[in-house]
Design an enzyme around this catalytic site. Structure first.
Site, PDB file in Angstrom:
ATOM      1  N   HIS A  74       0.635  -1.165   0.222  1.00  0.00           N
ATOM      2  CA  HIS A  74       0.232  -0.149   0.298  1.00  0.00           C
ATOM      3  C   HIS A  74       0.900   1.577   0.164  1.00  0.00           C
ATOM      4  CE1 HIS A  74       1.135  -0.848   4.346  1.00  0.00           C
ATOM      5  NE2 HIS A  74       0.862   0.467   4.364  1.00  0.00           N
ATOM      6  N   HIS A  87       0.610   5.617   1.272  1.00  0.00           N
ATOM      7  CA  HIS A  87      -0.019   6.617   1.383  1.00  0.00           C
ATOM      8  C   HIS A  87      -0.149   8.336   0.696  1.00  0.00           C
ATOM      9  CE1 HIS A  87      -0.016   4.678   5.126  1.00  0.00           C
ATOM     10  NE2 HIS A  87       1.187   3.812   4.637  1.00  0.00           N
TER      11      HIS A  87
END
Length: 143
Positions: A106, A108
């Site tokens: 992932h 951010h």
């Protein structure tokens, strides 16, 4: 050399992808999902993940990375505009020693304003209504 643990199909992002946990979705295509971070470090903090199971950047296929980064850019452009940000912080962590907490790749995307520090990662969750409103602002700007 340390062996990399196997992908955990029960991580929180895998559960979001399967619809087992809720998320304030910002953008979705066949390869990626972007949604609001429930513990934002700044207003408009979004997470971008691949739909393909991979722990982090170390085991991700290059085609997967290409799709994820295209979505990161799309979300970043919308976040800068939606939150009148002066800039953006894009973060990505790998393995525990690198700061990774959820073991699904992932990124951010965090809108930033000059002179305003990011909030510390305290584990405090933002109100759902606040995240819903921010997700709507972002969706309106993503084509």
């Amino acid at each position: 050399m340390h062996a990399t643990p196997a992908y955990d199909n029960d991580n929180v992002f895998a559960k979001i992808l399967r619809g087992e946990l809720p998320a304030h979705k910002v953008y979705e295509d066949e390869a990626t999902l972007a949604f609001m971070d429930i513990m934002p470090r700044a207003p408009g903090h979004v997470l971008v993940i691949p739909k393909t199971p991979c722990r982090n950047i170390l085991d991700a296929d290059q085609a997967v990375l290409s799709c994820v980064l295209a979505t990161v850019q799309k979300v970043a452009r919308a976040a800068k505009e939606a939150f009148s940000a002066d800039g953006l912080t894009i973060q990505q962590f790998n393995e525990s020693a690198g700061g990774q907490v959820v073991f699904h790749l992932h990124f951010h995307v965090i809108p930033r304003h000059a002179g305003v520090p990011m909030k510390p990662h305290t584990g405090d969750m933002a109100p759902s209504e606040e995240l819903r409103e921010q997700a709507e602002r972002l969706r309106a700007l993503i084509s």
